[in-house]
Design a protein around this motif. Structure first.
Motif, PDB file in Angstrom:
ATOM      1  N   ALA A 272       4.367 -12.826 -12.257  1.00 47.75           N
ATOM      2  CA  ALA A 272       5.301 -12.819 -11.138  1.00 47.75           C
ATOM      3  C   ALA A 272       4.954 -11.730 -10.121  1.00 47.75           C
ATOM      4  O   ALA A 272       5.060 -11.938  -8.908  1.00 47.75           O
ATOM      5  CB  ALA A 272       6.728 -12.633 -11.647  1.00 47.75           C
ATOM      6  N   SER A 273       4.520 -10.582 -10.605  1.00 45.98           N
ATOM      7  CA  SER A 273       4.133  -9.499  -9.693  1.00 45.98           C
ATOM      8  C   SER A 273       2.913  -9.895  -8.867  1.00 45.98           C
ATOM      9  O   SER A 273       2.869  -9.665  -7.648  1.00 45.98           O
ATOM     10  CB  SER A 273       3.839  -8.226 -10.496  1.00 45.98           C
ATOM     11  OG  SER A 273       4.986  -7.797 -11.211  1.00 45.98           O
ATOM     12  N   LEU A 274       1.915 -10.488  -9.524  1.00 45.22           N
ATOM     13  CA  LEU A 274       0.748 -10.961  -8.785  1.00 45.22           C
ATOM     14  C   LEU A 274       1.132 -12.051  -7.790  1.00 45.22           C
ATOM     15  O   LEU A 274       0.596 -12.106  -6.673  1.00 45.22           O
ATOM     16  CB  LEU A 274      -0.303 -11.492  -9.768  1.00 45.22           C
ATOM     17  CG  LEU A 274      -0.965 -10.452 -10.678  1.00 45.22           C
ATOM     18  CD1 LEU A 274      -1.901 -11.141 -11.671  1.00 45.22           C
ATOM     19  CD2 LEU A 274      -1.737  -9.419  -9.862  1.00 45.22           C
ATOM     20  N   ASP A 275       2.056 -12.902  -8.187  1.00 44.01           N
ATOM     21  CA  ASP A 275       2.530 -13.961  -7.299  1.00 44.01           C
ATOM     22  C   ASP A 275       3.188 -13.379  -6.058  1.00 44.01           C
ATOM     23  O   ASP A 275       2.978 -13.871  -4.944  1.00 44.01           O
ATOM     24  CB  ASP A 275       3.510 -14.860  -8.055  1.00 44.01           C
ATOM     25  CG  ASP A 275       4.190 -15.869  -7.153  1.00 44.01           C
ATOM     26  OD1 ASP A 275       3.481 -16.653  -6.501  1.00 44.01           O
ATOM     27  OD2 ASP A 275       5.441 -15.883  -7.104  1.00 44.01           O
ATOM     28  N   TRP A 276       3.997 -12.329  -6.230  1.00 39.00           N
ATOM     29  CA  TRP A 276       4.619 -11.684  -5.073  1.00 39.00           C
ATOM     30  C   TRP A 276       3.570 -11.156  -4.098  1.00 39.00           C
ATOM     31  O   TRP A 276       3.686 -11.328  -2.894  1.00 39.00           O
ATOM     32  CB  TRP A 276       5.512 -10.522  -5.533  1.00 39.00           C
ATOM     33  CG  TRP A 276       6.823 -10.965  -6.109  1.00 39.00           C
ATOM     34  CD1 TRP A 276       7.484 -12.133  -5.848  1.00 39.00           C
ATOM     35  CD2 TRP A 276       7.635 -10.240  -7.026  1.00 39.00           C
ATOM     36  NE1 TRP A 276       8.650 -12.185  -6.581  1.00 39.00           N
ATOM     37  CE2 TRP A 276       8.771 -11.046  -7.306  1.00 39.00           C
ATOM     38  CE3 TRP A 276       7.516  -9.005  -7.655  1.00 39.00           C
ATOM     39  CZ2 TRP A 276       9.779 -10.636  -8.166  1.00 39.00           C
ATOM     40  CZ3 TRP A 276       8.520  -8.603  -8.515  1.00 39.00           C
ATOM     41  CH2 TRP A 276       9.639  -9.407  -8.765  1.00 39.00           C
ATOM     42  N   VAL A 277       2.561 -10.508  -4.633  1.00 35.75           N
ATOM     43  CA  VAL A 277       1.510  -9.959  -3.773  1.00 35.75           C
ATOM     44  C   VAL A 277       0.776 -11.072  -3.026  1.00 35.75           C
ATOM     45  O   VAL A 277       0.536 -10.983  -1.816  1.00 35.75           O
ATOM     46  CB  VAL A 277       0.518  -9.122  -4.604  1.00 35.75           C
ATOM     47  CG1 VAL A 277      -0.654  -8.665  -3.746  1.00 35.75           C
ATOM     48  CG2 VAL A 277       1.218  -7.924  -5.229  1.00 35.75           C
ATOM     49  N   ILE A 278       0.422 -12.152  -3.740  1.00 37.02           N
ATOM     50  CA  ILE A 278      -0.295 -13.268  -3.125  1.00 37.02           C
ATOM     51  C   ILE A 278       0.553 -13.916  -2.043  1.00 37.02           C
ATOM     52  O   ILE A 278       0.060 -14.213  -0.941  1.00 37.02           O
ATOM     53  CB  ILE A 278      -0.702 -14.295  -4.202  1.00 37.02           C
ATOM     54  CG1 ILE A 278      -1.750 -13.682  -5.138  1.00 37.02           C
ATOM     55  CG2 ILE A 278      -1.241 -15.567  -3.559  1.00 37.02           C
ATOM     56  CD1 ILE A 278      -2.086 -14.558  -6.322  1.00 37.02           C
ATOM     57  N   ARG A 279       1.818 -14.145  -2.329  1.00 37.74           N
ATOM     58  CA  ARG A 279       2.700 -14.765  -1.337  1.00 37.74           C
ATOM     59  C   ARG A 279       2.874 -13.882  -0.117  1.00 37.74           C
ATOM     60  O   ARG A 279       2.946 -14.362   1.009  1.00 37.74           O
ATOM     61  CB  ARG A 279       4.052 -15.065  -1.980  1.00 37.74           C
ATOM     62  CG  ARG A 279       4.014 -16.215  -2.991  1.00 37.74           C
ATOM     63  CD  ARG A 279       5.210 -16.195  -3.911  1.00 37.74           C
ATOM     64  NE  ARG A 279       6.459 -16.327  -3.187  1.00 37.74           N
ATOM     65  CZ  ARG A 279       7.651 -16.019  -3.694  1.00 37.74           C
ATOM     66  NH1 ARG A 279       7.721 -15.537  -4.933  1.00 37.74           N
ATOM     67  NH2 ARG A 279       8.736 -16.180  -2.986  1.00 37.74           N
ATOM     68  N   PHE A 280       2.943 -12.584  -0.321  1.00 35.09           N
ATOM     69  CA  PHE A 280       3.092 -11.667   0.811  1.00 35.09           C
ATOM     70  C   PHE A 280       1.844 -11.695   1.695  1.00 35.09           C
ATOM     71  O   PHE A 280       1.945 -11.642   2.926  1.00 35.09           O
ATOM     72  CB  PHE A 280       3.346 -10.246   0.306  1.00 35.09           C
ATOM     73  CG  PHE A 280       3.558  -9.251   1.403  1.00 35.09           C
ATOM     74  CD1 PHE A 280       4.789  -9.150   2.044  1.00 35.09           C
ATOM     75  CD2 PHE A 280       2.524  -8.419   1.814  1.00 35.09           C
ATOM     76  CE1 PHE A 280       4.987  -8.246   3.062  1.00 35.09           C
ATOM     77  CE2 PHE A 280       2.711  -7.500   2.831  1.00 35.09           C
ATOM     78  CZ  PHE A 280       3.949  -7.411   3.456  1.00 35.09           C
ATOM     79  N   MET A 281       0.680 -11.777   1.086  1.00 38.80           N
ATOM     80  CA  MET A 281      -0.560 -11.795   1.865  1.00 38.80           C
ATOM     81  C   MET A 281      -0.748 -13.125   2.585  1.00 38.80           C
ATOM     82  O   MET A 281      -1.299 -13.161   3.697  1.00 38.80           O
ATOM     83  CB  MET A 281      -1.758 -11.535   0.940  1.00 38.80           C
ATOM     84  CG  MET A 281      -1.731 -10.183   0.238  1.00 38.80           C
ATOM     85  SD  MET A 281      -1.810  -8.797   1.396  1.00 38.80           S
ATOM     86  CE  MET A 281      -3.467  -9.023   2.046  1.00 38.80           C
ATOM     87  N   ARG A 282      -0.289 -14.224   1.967  1.00 42.39           N
ATOM     88  CA  ARG A 282      -0.496 -15.545   2.565  1.00 42.39           C
ATOM     89  C   ARG A 282       0.537 -15.881   3.633  1.00 42.39           C
ATOM     90  O   ARG A 282       0.212 -16.510   4.645  1.00 42.39           O
ATOM     91  CB  ARG A 282      -0.462 -16.622   1.473  1.00 42.39           C
ATOM     92  CG  ARG A 282      -1.706 -16.655   0.593  1.00 42.39           C
ATOM     93  CD  ARG A 282      -1.597 -17.797  -0.405  1.00 42.39           C
ATOM     94  NE  ARG A 282      -2.824 -17.924  -1.196  1.00 42.39           N
ATOM     95  CZ  ARG A 282      -2.976 -18.824  -2.159  1.00 42.39           C
ATOM     96  NH1 ARG A 282      -1.990 -19.666  -2.448  1.00 42.39           N
ATOM     97  NH2 ARG A 282      -4.113 -18.888  -2.833  1.00 42.39           N
ATOM     98  N   ASN A 283       1.790 -15.505   3.404  1.00 44.27           N
ATOM     99  CA  ASN A 283       2.865 -15.896   4.314  1.00 44.27           C
ATOM    100  C   ASN A 283       2.924 -14.956   5.505  1.00 44.27           C
ATOM    101  O   ASN A 283       3.140 -13.757   5.358  1.00 44.27           O
ATOM    102  CB  ASN A 283       4.223 -15.883   3.583  1.00 44.27           C
ATOM    103  CG  ASN A 283       4.297 -16.959   2.513  1.00 44.27           C
ATOM    104  OD1 ASN A 283       3.733 -18.032   2.667  1.00 44.27           O
ATOM    105  ND2 ASN A 283       4.977 -16.666   1.422  1.00 44.27           N
ATOM    106  N   LYS A 284       2.719 -15.524   6.666  1.00 44.07           N
ATOM    107  CA  LYS A 284       2.762 -14.731   7.894  1.00 44.07           C
ATOM    108  C   LYS A 284       4.077 -14.889   8.655  1.00 44.07           C
ATOM    109  O   LYS A 284       4.369 -14.117   9.560  1.00 44.07           O
ATOM    110  CB  LYS A 284       1.599 -15.138   8.811  1.00 44.07           C
ATOM    111  CG  LYS A 284       0.214 -15.017   8.151  1.00 44.07           C
ATOM    112  CD  LYS A 284      -0.087 -13.587   7.728  1.00 44.07           C
ATOM    113  CE  LYS A 284      -1.485 -13.481   7.125  1.00 44.07           C
ATOM    114  NZ  LYS A 284      -1.798 -12.102   6.683  1.00 44.07           N
ATOM    115  N   GLU A 285       4.860 -15.892   8.287  1.00 49.25           N
ATOM    116  CA  GLU A 285       6.124 -16.121   8.985  1.00 49.25           C
ATOM    117  C   GLU A 285       7.147 -15.076   8.588  1.00 49.25           C
ATOM    118  O   GLU A 285       7.232 -14.675   7.426  1.00 49.25           O
ATOM    119  CB  GLU A 285       6.660 -17.524   8.671  1.00 49.25           C
ATOM    120  CG  GLU A 285       5.760 -18.653   9.153  1.00 49.25           C
ATOM    121  CD  GLU A 285       6.370 -20.010   8.888  1.00 49.25           C
ATOM    122  OE1 GLU A 285       7.559 -20.040   8.479  1.00 49.25           O
ATOM    123  OE2 GLU A 285       5.686 -21.028   9.095  1.00 49.25           O
TER     124      GLU A 285
END
Length: 476
Positions: A272-285
């Motif tokens: 879940a922590s890695l997922d948060w980081v990945i989503r933060f880097m991918r989502n620009k909106e």
């Protein structure tokens, strides 16, 4: 009485739409100690609710003009379930012939015994073949259902309902502890470990055979609900339930006092922590990033609150710390660990004694899914399953797939990484389970067998208004 309740619900569900049978399947996963037919009438074979629901779901899925054609295409396509189909064939052949070929010459650990015994054909082999086949049926059915947008939305709804059911059965076990009120739902013929305490705390087993099975169930459903349930919009009541239910199930997994569940929880927080980081880097909106910041803020607030409480009263979490210390760090000193290690040793020796061909599904008991896989299906079965898992983890969404499809594929792979941990250290059989089968099927359903065939429904973005449409049509 329990039989009447189940068959009434099952009969009513079969008469409804396919989405209701899908929901019943995920709810039936919580009834792992209940046989839908009296064992005396089946020759000692335990038929679980999830097995019957899996078969019914596949039957209703195939009951379309193109159902059989689509099913065959999915079964033989190596990009979907082709490798899993080959594994199933190998597993069934080995299970039918090896126990007879090596009968009386190989020592195994029987599923219904606590001492080593000689290999012999038994009803447990057929029981485990049925369970393994039902898991495969779930993967096949969901690969067909998940081929459309409505089907994927129905799968997400069913996962949330199943997770809620797992939480409720845990509460029932807690509320009826020390009584026989749930005895009618514990009719399976295999060994049930439903009574036990650790450090004065009762182990929660729900309606599963043992605490580790219940902990693994809550881990699997809770993780899938967390990663896949987010396709349900959070601005409606059902979406809010979908955001809360995963954490209720994960809390029950922790209360099950299962060492496998604790390892699964640790893996969940890492993923879940890695997922948060990945989503933060991918989502620009900005909207997506605000949602991520709210998740970080909620998680950080919980950690701060727990830290402050621990600082004020240093002994308040002592029971929990002692429990984790016993179940994880000093697990190797427990009688349970010694017993389960012996199971694995006997099963691996049996594999070597059969020239690495395997003793068959359900012939020997182990305490690790990889050990059960190798000892039950041999080197060939292990290689086929390994190839399928690599294919599953390496799958990627196509350019024509919508956001919902990509999220389900991404969530299925993350969920399986967490689901694999409890099974890897506690599963006694080759059956990869309904939860893993569902994740395999969801991933396979994202990509059509024919790359040129992409349905218009697949291109349609997820609508907040119709997220509950599959169930609403049936009057939910």
């Amino acid at each position: 009485m329990a039989y009447a309740i189940f068959w009434s619900i099952f009969g009513w569900t079969v008469s409804r739409r396919r989405e209701w049978m899908l929901a019943l399947l995920f709810c039936a996963m919580s009834f792992g100690a209940f046989s839908v037919l009296p064992p005396a009438a089946t020759g000692g074979i335990t038929i679980l609710p999830r097995t019957l629901c899996a078969m019914a779901l596949l039957a209703t899925t195939l009951a379309t003009p193109a159902g059989l054609t689509r099913a065959w295409a999915s079964m033989v396509d190596p990009r979907r379930l082709g490798l899993l189909t080959a594994f199933m064939l190998v597993a069934v052949v080995i299970s039918l012939f090896m126990p007879r070929l090596f009968a009386g010459h190989v020592t195994i650990m029987g599923l219904n015994s606590t001492q080593p015994e000689l290999l012999q054909p038994s009803t447990t082999i057929y029981t485990q073949i049925i369970y393994l086949t039902s898991s495969y049926c779930v993967a096949l059915a969901l690969s067909l259902i998940g081929d459309t947008g409505d089907g994927r939305r129905a799968i997400a709804n069913a996962i949330i309902l199943g997770t809620l059911c797992a939480f409720v059965t845990g509460l029932l076990d807690v509320g009826t502890h020390g009584t026989n009120l749930l005895a009618p739902f514990r009719t399976a013929t295999y060994r049930l470990l439903i009574v036990g305490e650790i450090l004065g705390s009762s182990r929660i087993v729900g309606l599963m055979p043992e605490a580790s099975a219940y902990g693994g169930l809550c881990m699997g459903l809770g993780t899938a609900a967390y990663f896949i349930g987010r396709v349900i919009p959070a601005d409606r009541r059902w979406g809010k339930v979908a955001r809360i239910v995963p954490f209720l199930a994960l809390a029950m997994a922790a209360l099950s006092t299962s060492s496998a569940a604790y390892l699964g929880l640790a893996m969940f927080f890492v993923v879940a922590s890695l997922d948060w980081v990945i989503r933060f880097m991918r989502n620009k909106e900005q909207r997506d990033r605000r949602a991520l910041f709210r998740e970080f803020a909620l998680f950080s607030t919980l950690l701060i609150v727990v830290g402050c409480i621990a600082a004020i009263n240093t002994r308040i979490f002592a029971p929990a710390i002692d429990m984790i210390d016993l179940m994880v760090f000093h697990k190797s000193q427990s009688a349970s660990f010694i017993e389960r290690s012996n199971w694995n040793s006997v099963s691996l020796r049996a594999l070597a004694d059969t020239w690495w061909l395997g003793v068959g599904v359900g012939s020997t008991r182990s305490s690790s899914w990889p050990v059960a896989l190798a000892s039950g299906t041999g080197i060939l079965g292990s290689l086929l399953m390994g190839a399928f898992l690599l294919r599953f983890l390496a799958a990627s969404a196509g350019k024509g797939d919508d956001r919902t499809s990509r999220q389900i594929l991404y969530g299925a792979k993350l969920s399986w990484l967490v689901v694999f941990i409890p099974g890897a250290v506690s599963s006694p059989s080759v059956d990869f389970g309904i939860m893993s089968a569902a994740l395999f099927g969801m991933a396979a359903g994202i990509r059509p067998t024919d790359p040129s065939r992409i349905s218009n429904d697949r291109r349609k973005p997820l609508s907040r208004r119709d997220i509950r449409r599959p169930l609403a049509r049936s009057g939910a």
